[in-house]
Design an enzyme around this catalytic site. Structure first.
Site, PDB file in Angstrom:
ATOM      1  N   TRP A   1     -45.677  86.428  26.400  1.00  0.00           N
ATOM      2  CA  TRP A   1     -45.642  87.642  27.236  1.00  0.00           C
ATOM      3  C   TRP A   1     -46.969  88.388  27.162  1.00  0.00           C
ATOM      4  O   TRP A   1     -47.464  88.881  28.173  1.00  0.00           O
ATOM      5  CB  TRP A   1     -44.489  88.565  26.799  1.00  0.00           C
ATOM      6  CG  TRP A   1     -43.160  88.169  27.378  1.00  0.00           C
ATOM      7  CD1 TRP A   1     -42.797  86.930  27.812  1.00  0.00           C
ATOM      8  CD2 TRP A   1     -42.028  89.022  27.603  1.00  0.00           C
ATOM      9  NE1 TRP A   1     -41.506  86.957  28.286  1.00  0.00           N
ATOM     10  CE2 TRP A   1     -41.015  88.216  28.162  1.00  0.00           C
ATOM     11  CE3 TRP A   1     -41.772  90.371  27.364  1.00  0.00           C
ATOM     12  CZ2 TRP A   1     -39.757  88.738  28.512  1.00  0.00           C
ATOM     13  CZ3 TRP A   1     -40.523  90.888  27.708  1.00  0.00           C
ATOM     14  CH2 TRP A   1     -39.529  90.084  28.281  1.00  0.00           C
TER      15      TRP A   1
ATOM     16  N   LYS B   1     -34.788  92.280  26.935  1.00  0.00           N
ATOM     17  CA  LYS B   1     -33.806  91.204  26.840  1.00  0.00           C
ATOM     18  C   LYS B   1     -32.524  91.747  26.226  1.00  0.00           C
ATOM     19  O   LYS B   1     -32.555  92.634  25.370  1.00  0.00           O
ATOM     20  CB  LYS B   1     -34.375  90.143  25.894  1.00  0.00           C
ATOM     21  CG  LYS B   1     -33.496  88.892  25.753  1.00  0.00           C
ATOM     22  CD  LYS B   1     -33.641  88.234  24.399  1.00  0.00           C
ATOM     23  CE  LYS B   1     -34.887  87.447  24.165  1.00  0.00           C
ATOM     24  NZ  LYS B   1     -35.013  86.227  24.944  1.00  0.00           N
TER      25      LYS B   1
ATOM     26  N   GLY C   1     -46.417  84.803  21.639  1.00  0.00           N
ATOM     27  CA  GLY C   1     -47.443  85.510  22.409  1.00  0.00           C
ATOM     28  C   GLY C   1     -47.453  85.229  23.907  1.00  0.00           C
ATOM     29  O   GLY C   1     -48.363  85.686  24.599  1.00  0.00           O
TER      30      GLY C   1
HETATM   31  C1  LIG Z   1     -37.773  85.208  21.978  1.00  0.00           C
HETATM   32  S1  LIG Z   1     -38.961  85.619  20.759  1.00  0.00           S
HETATM   33  C2  LIG Z   1     -40.193  86.409  21.721  1.00  0.00           C
HETATM   34  C3  LIG Z   1     -41.025  85.505  22.576  1.00  0.00           C
HETATM   35  C4  LIG Z   1     -42.253  86.195  23.152  1.00  0.00           C
HETATM   36  N1  LIG Z   1     -41.876  87.245  24.090  1.00  0.00           N
HETATM   37  C5  LIG Z   1     -43.170  85.250  23.868  1.00  0.00           C
HETATM   38  O1  LIG Z   1     -43.322  85.378  25.083  1.00  0.00           O
HETATM   39  O2  LIG Z   1     -43.771  84.404  23.215  1.00  0.00           O
HETATM   40  C6  LIG Z   1     -38.198  86.945  19.929  1.00  0.00           C
HETATM   41  C7  LIG Z   1     -39.045  87.593  18.858  1.00  0.00           C
HETATM   42  O3  LIG Z   1     -38.418  88.815  18.428  1.00  0.00           O
HETATM   43  C8  LIG Z   1     -38.872  89.052  17.110  1.00  0.00           C
HETATM   44  N2  LIG Z   1     -38.067  90.076  16.434  1.00  0.00           N
HETATM   45  C9  LIG Z   1     -36.762  90.014  16.095  1.00  0.00           C
HETATM   46  N3  LIG Z   1     -36.376  91.117  15.443  1.00  0.00           N
HETATM   47  C10 LIG Z   1     -37.470  91.930  15.389  1.00  0.00           C
HETATM   48  C11 LIG Z   1     -37.701  93.225  14.833  1.00  0.00           C
HETATM   49  N4  LIG Z   1     -36.725  93.888  14.203  1.00  0.00           N
HETATM   50  N5  LIG Z   1     -38.929  93.767  14.939  1.00  0.00           N
HETATM   51  C12 LIG Z   1     -39.931  93.071  15.570  1.00  0.00           C
HETATM   52  N6  LIG Z   1     -39.762  91.847  16.109  1.00  0.00           N
HETATM   53  C13 LIG Z   1     -38.559  91.271  16.026  1.00  0.00           C
HETATM   54  C14 LIG Z   1     -38.761  87.678  16.460  1.00  0.00           C
HETATM   55  O4  LIG Z   1     -39.542  87.593  15.297  1.00  0.00           O
HETATM   56  C15 LIG Z   1     -39.218  86.756  17.589  1.00  0.00           C
HETATM   57  O5  LIG Z   1     -40.561  86.373  17.430  1.00  0.00           O
END
Ligand SMILES: C[S@@+](CC[C@H](N)C(=O)[O-])C[C@H]1O[C@@H](n2cnc3c(N)ncnc32)[C@H](O)[C@@H]1O
Length: 202
Positions: free
Chosen positions: A62, A159, A60
């Protein structure tokens, strides 16, 4: 290297990381918050009335950072993992690769929106090329959705990893958006191949 040694090294590294320390001190759920803050300082896309979709939002960071700028706009956060409540942020648990999620997203906003941010990353498999490919697919999926839901001056920020799909993503972005900039925030770890693509105007 043994698994517990790797995780011990990881914990030591985390505690030496200034952004990790800063995120704890400032109450952000992840150090990623600083990447969004930095990119918003550079590109200035978060405003009081911005309607924003945050893809891959867990835990969370972002959403927390976006909420500090947005007061009269709607924020929708989506992740496959359950995210704890953040005031003024609506959360939907779901998979972006599932086509049914789109209907729910459109139903929530009921109109075109200003910003789509995606920090989605595939689970690490140990194979860096495969991981970068899978994260690239997520970025393309997010871009496809962004093109449908963004208004004409909208911003898409995502990203991706340098690697095989990078050129395809860059080519697509340039084809569909008026402005495309690749950016590596200072808060993104140097050793990581992670980079962000900022796209504006359809
Ligand atoms: C690097 S983390 C995000 C960190 C977040 N932006 C933050 O600031 O806390 C990447 C996230 O992408 C999610 N993710 C990966 N594949 C996904 C999908 N197909 N649909 C939704 N979320 C996905 C993962 O569950 C993970 O929580």
């Amino acid at each position: 290297m043994k698994k517990n040694k790797i995780s011990k090294n990881w914990i030591i590294k985390q505690h030496r990381d200034p952004y990790f320390k800063k995120s704890k001190a400032q109450g952000y759920r992840s150090r990623s918050a600083f990447k969004l803050i930095e990119m918003n300082k550079k590109f200035k896309f978060l405003h009081k009335k911005t309607n924003l979709l945050d893809l891959g939002s867990f835990p969370g960071g972002w959403s927390q950072a976006a909420r500090e700028k947005i007061f009269d706009g709607k924020i929708l956060a989506i992740d496959t993992k359950l995210m704890e409540k953040i005031e003024r942020v609506e959360f939907m648990q779901g998979d972006l690769l599932d086509s049914k999620i789109e209907i729910k997203i459109f139903g929530f906003f009921q109109k075109k929106i200003d910003v789509v941010i995606s920090d989605m990353a595939a689970n690490t498999s140990g194979n860096k090329n495969l991981d970068s490919y899978k994260t690239g697919e997520l970025c393309l999926r997010a871009m496809d959705l962004a093109l449908k839901i963004l208004n004409k001056d909208g911003v898409f920020l995502s990203k991706l990893f340098m690697g095989s799909v990078f050129e395809e993503i860059n080519k697509n972005a340039k084809k569909y958006f008026k402005k495309v900039v690749k950016y590596k925030p200072l808060s993104s770890k140097k050793e990581s191949k992670e980079i962000y693509i900022y796209c504006k105007g359809i």
